[in-house]
Design a protein around this motif. Structure first.
Motif, PDB file in Angstrom:
ATOM      1  N   VAL A 176       0.835  -1.199   0.000  1.00 37.92           N
ATOM      2  CA  VAL A 176       0.000   0.000   0.000  1.00 37.92           C
ATOM      3  C   VAL A 176       0.875   1.256   0.000  1.00 37.92           C
ATOM      4  O   VAL A 176       2.020   1.235   0.441  1.00 37.92           O
ATOM      5  CB  VAL A 176      -0.961   0.023   1.218  1.00 37.92           C
ATOM      6  CG1 VAL A 176      -1.898  -1.181   1.181  1.00 37.92           C
ATOM      7  CG2 VAL A 176      -0.212   0.063   2.535  1.00 37.92           C
ATOM      8  N   ARG A 177       0.287   2.331  -0.490  1.00 39.97           N
ATOM      9  CA  ARG A 177       0.962   3.638  -0.466  1.00 39.97           C
ATOM     10  C   ARG A 177       0.096   4.603   0.332  1.00 39.97           C
ATOM     11  O   ARG A 177      -1.073   4.835   0.010  1.00 39.97           O
ATOM     12  CB  ARG A 177       1.187   4.172  -1.880  1.00 39.97           C
ATOM     13  CG  ARG A 177       2.078   5.417  -1.903  1.00 39.97           C
ATOM     14  CD  ARG A 177       2.506   5.797  -3.310  1.00 39.97           C
ATOM     15  NE  ARG A 177       1.390   6.036  -4.203  1.00 39.97           N
ATOM     16  CZ  ARG A 177       0.661   7.154  -4.219  1.00 39.97           C
ATOM     17  NH1 ARG A 177       0.915   8.134  -3.381  1.00 39.97           N
ATOM     18  NH2 ARG A 177      -0.330   7.280  -5.076  1.00 39.97           N
ATOM     19  N   HIS A 178       0.664   5.122   1.394  1.00 38.29           N
ATOM     20  CA  HIS A 178      -0.014   6.104   2.245  1.00 38.29           C
ATOM     21  C   HIS A 178      -0.159   7.405   1.463  1.00 38.29           C
ATOM     22  O   HIS A 178       0.728   7.765   0.682  1.00 38.29           O
ATOM     23  CB  HIS A 178       0.825   6.326   3.510  1.00 38.29           C
ATOM     24  CG  HIS A 178       0.153   7.152   4.550  1.00 38.29           C
ATOM     25  ND1 HIS A 178       0.105   8.520   4.480  1.00 38.29           N
ATOM     26  CD2 HIS A 178      -0.497   6.785   5.673  1.00 38.29           C
ATOM     27  CE1 HIS A 178      -0.544   8.985   5.539  1.00 38.29           C
ATOM     28  NE2 HIS A 178      -0.920   7.948   6.284  1.00 38.29           N
ATOM     29  N   ARG A 179      -1.250   8.128   1.687  1.00 35.36           N
ATOM     30  CA  ARG A 179      -1.508   9.347   0.909  1.00 35.36           C
ATOM     31  C   ARG A 179      -0.446  10.438   1.118  1.00 35.36           C
ATOM     32  O   ARG A 179      -0.295  11.329   0.291  1.00 35.36           O
ATOM     33  CB  ARG A 179      -2.892   9.900   1.234  1.00 35.36           C
ATOM     34  CG  ARG A 179      -3.004  10.451   2.630  1.00 35.36           C
ATOM     35  CD  ARG A 179      -4.355  11.143   2.852  1.00 35.36           C
ATOM     36  NE  ARG A 179      -4.429  11.566   4.233  1.00 35.36           N
ATOM     37  CZ  ARG A 179      -5.362  11.228   5.081  1.00 35.36           C
ATOM     38  NH1 ARG A 179      -6.366  10.487   4.679  1.00 35.36           N
ATOM     39  NH2 ARG A 179      -5.326  11.643   6.319  1.00 35.36           N
ATOM     40  N   TRP A 201       6.218   2.442  -0.817  1.00 34.06           N
ATOM     41  CA  TRP A 201       5.339   1.292  -0.582  1.00 34.06           C
ATOM     42  C   TRP A 201       5.581   0.703   0.796  1.00 34.06           C
ATOM     43  O   TRP A 201       6.702   0.703   1.295  1.00 34.06           O
ATOM     44  CB  TRP A 201       5.580   0.227  -1.652  1.00 34.06           C
ATOM     45  CG  TRP A 201       5.205   0.732  -3.001  1.00 34.06           C
ATOM     46  CD1 TRP A 201       6.050   1.164  -3.983  1.00 34.06           C
ATOM     47  CD2 TRP A 201       3.876   0.914  -3.498  1.00 34.06           C
ATOM     48  NE1 TRP A 201       5.326   1.592  -5.066  1.00 34.06           N
ATOM     49  CE2 TRP A 201       3.991   1.452  -4.796  1.00 34.06           C
ATOM     50  CE3 TRP A 201       2.612   0.677  -2.975  1.00 34.06           C
ATOM     51  CZ2 TRP A 201       2.882   1.748  -5.578  1.00 34.06           C
ATOM     52  CZ3 TRP A 201       1.502   0.965  -3.755  1.00 34.06           C
ATOM     53  CH2 TRP A 201       1.644   1.500  -5.034  1.00 34.06           C
ATOM     54  N   PRO A 233       0.785  -3.575   4.613  1.00 26.38           N
ATOM     55  CA  PRO A 233      -0.382  -3.126   5.373  1.00 26.38           C
ATOM     56  C   PRO A 233      -0.190  -3.395   6.868  1.00 26.38           C
ATOM     57  O   PRO A 233       0.376  -4.415   7.267  1.00 26.38           O
ATOM     58  CB  PRO A 233      -1.520  -3.984   4.823  1.00 26.38           C
ATOM     59  CG  PRO A 233      -1.050  -4.459   3.490  1.00 26.38           C
ATOM     60  CD  PRO A 233       0.434  -4.569   3.588  1.00 26.38           C
ATOM     61  N   GLU A 270      -6.715  -0.608   5.191  1.00 29.05           N
ATOM     62  CA  GLU A 270      -5.636  -0.229   4.280  1.00 29.05           C
ATOM     63  C   GLU A 270      -5.736  -0.863   2.892  1.00 29.05           C
ATOM     64  O   GLU A 270      -5.181  -0.332   1.943  1.00 29.05           O
ATOM     65  CB  GLU A 270      -4.283  -0.536   4.915  1.00 29.05           C
ATOM     66  CG  GLU A 270      -4.067   0.318   6.153  1.00 29.05           C
ATOM     67  CD  GLU A 270      -2.615   0.487   6.526  1.00 29.05           C
ATOM     68  OE1 GLU A 270      -1.752  -0.202   5.960  1.00 29.05           O
ATOM     69  OE2 GLU A 270      -2.365   1.332   7.401  1.00 29.05           O
ATOM     70  N   THR A 271      -6.424  -1.998   2.793  1.00 26.11           N
ATOM     71  CA  THR A 271      -6.478  -2.668   1.486  1.00 26.11           C
ATOM     72  C   THR A 271      -7.893  -2.826   0.943  1.00 26.11           C
ATOM     73  O   THR A 271      -8.062  -3.117  -0.231  1.00 26.11           O
ATOM     74  CB  THR A 271      -5.858  -4.081   1.563  1.00 26.11           C
ATOM     75  OG1 THR A 271      -6.712  -4.925   2.347  1.00 26.11           O
ATOM     76  CG2 THR A 271      -4.459  -4.043   2.143  1.00 26.11           C
ATOM     77  N   LEU A 329     -10.927   2.768  -1.784  1.00 21.51           N
ATOM     78  CA  LEU A 329      -9.813   2.933  -0.851  1.00 21.51           C
ATOM     79  C   LEU A 329     -10.330   3.649   0.386  1.00 21.51           C
ATOM     80  O   LEU A 329     -11.097   4.603   0.291  1.00 21.51           O
ATOM     81  CB  LEU A 329      -8.689   3.723  -1.503  1.00 21.51           C
ATOM     82  CG  LEU A 329      -7.953   2.977  -2.612  1.00 21.51           C
ATOM     83  CD1 LEU A 329      -6.941   3.887  -3.287  1.00 21.51           C
ATOM     84  CD2 LEU A 329      -7.274   1.737  -2.065  1.00 21.51           C
ATOM     85  N   ILE A 354      -4.939   5.485   2.906  1.00 23.26           N
ATOM     86  CA  ILE A 354      -4.248   4.835   1.793  1.00 23.26           C
ATOM     87  C   ILE A 354      -4.725   5.413   0.461  1.00 23.26           C
ATOM     88  O   ILE A 354      -5.915   5.518   0.207  1.00 23.26           O
ATOM     89  CB  ILE A 354      -4.479   3.306   1.831  1.00 23.26           C
ATOM     90  CG1 ILE A 354      -3.924   2.733   3.124  1.00 23.26           C
ATOM     91  CG2 ILE A 354      -3.848   2.639   0.611  1.00 23.26           C
ATOM     92  CD1 ILE A 354      -2.451   3.019   3.394  1.00 23.26           C
ATOM     93  N   ILE A 409      -3.162   0.879  -3.737  1.00 18.90           N
ATOM     94  CA  ILE A 409      -2.658  -0.458  -3.454  1.00 18.90           C
ATOM     95  C   ILE A 409      -2.109  -1.009  -4.760  1.00 18.90           C
ATOM     96  O   ILE A 409      -2.567  -0.633  -5.841  1.00 18.90           O
ATOM     97  CB  ILE A 409      -3.722  -1.407  -2.853  1.00 18.90           C
ATOM     98  CG1 ILE A 409      -4.873  -1.641  -3.832  1.00 18.90           C
ATOM     99  CG2 ILE A 409      -4.240  -0.882  -1.536  1.00 18.90           C
ATOM    100  CD1 ILE A 409      -5.848  -2.707  -3.367  1.00 18.90           C
TER     101      ILE A 409
END
Length: 145
Positions: free
Chosen positions: A33-36, A41, A44, A65-66, A108, A112, A115
C-alpha cells in the motif's frame, strides 16, 4: 541504527504488542500500500487501539488499508524493532501476520491512496531497514507450512 528481533508467538506480553503488520497476498502476488502522505510502498498494518485484541487490530488494519473483505489471517510471530537513539534505547513490539485475500472492496479507505500487487518486494519502501526482514520471515515460515 535498527535491529529486528523475532520471537515465537505468545512469548512477549500481549500488552506490549503495539502494532500489527500483515504480509498480504492477493491473486498470487504480494499486496503493498501507499499512504496518501508518502510516495513509497509499505506492508499493510498499523497501531493497536486501546483495549483491542492484536488479532482484531490485524483484521481492522487489513480492511482499512487494502479494502480486504474476505481473507484468512495467520499469526506468524512477534517482532521488535530496536532503535539506538544514543541516549534512550527503545524496543517496540508488534505482531507479524500473513494473509491470503480472496476479495477486495474497490474503494480505498482512510489514509491509503493506492494499493499495488508485486511479484516480489518492491524497491521503493517506506521502511527499507525493516520491511525486507518481515517479508523474508514470512517466506521462511511459508516454506515450512
Amino acid at each position: 541504527m535498527f535491529k529486528i528481533n523475532f520471537y515465537k508467538l505468545n512469548t512477549i506480553e500481549d500488552n506490549k504488542l503495539l502494532f500489527a503488520v500483515i504480509m498480504t497476498r492477493f491473486n498470487g502476488q504480494w499486496l503493498y500500500v501507499r499512504h496518501r502522505d508518502r510516495n513509497t510502498w509499505e506492508i499493510p498494518g498499523g497501531h493497536r487501539e486501546e483495549n483491542e485484541n492484536i488479532n482484531d487490530t490485524a483484521s481492522r488494519e487489513l480492511f482499512e488499508e487494502t479494502g480486504a473483505t474476505k481473507f484468512r489471517l495467520t499469526p506468524i510471530c512477534v517482532y521488535s524493532v530496536e532503535r539506538d537513539e544514543t541516549i534512550d534505547y527503545t524496543e517496540s513490539f508488534g505482531q507479524l501476520f500473513y494473509s491470503e485475500v480472496e476479495e477486495l472492496d474497490n474503494l480505498l479507505h482512510f489514509e491509503i491512496s493506492e494499493i499495488k500487487l508485486f511479484d516480489d518486494i518492491p524497491d521503493n519502501l517506506t521502511y527499507p531497514l525493516i520491511q525486507p526482514f518481515l517479508h523474508k520471515k514470512v517466506l521462511d515460515i511459508l516454506k515450512d507450512i
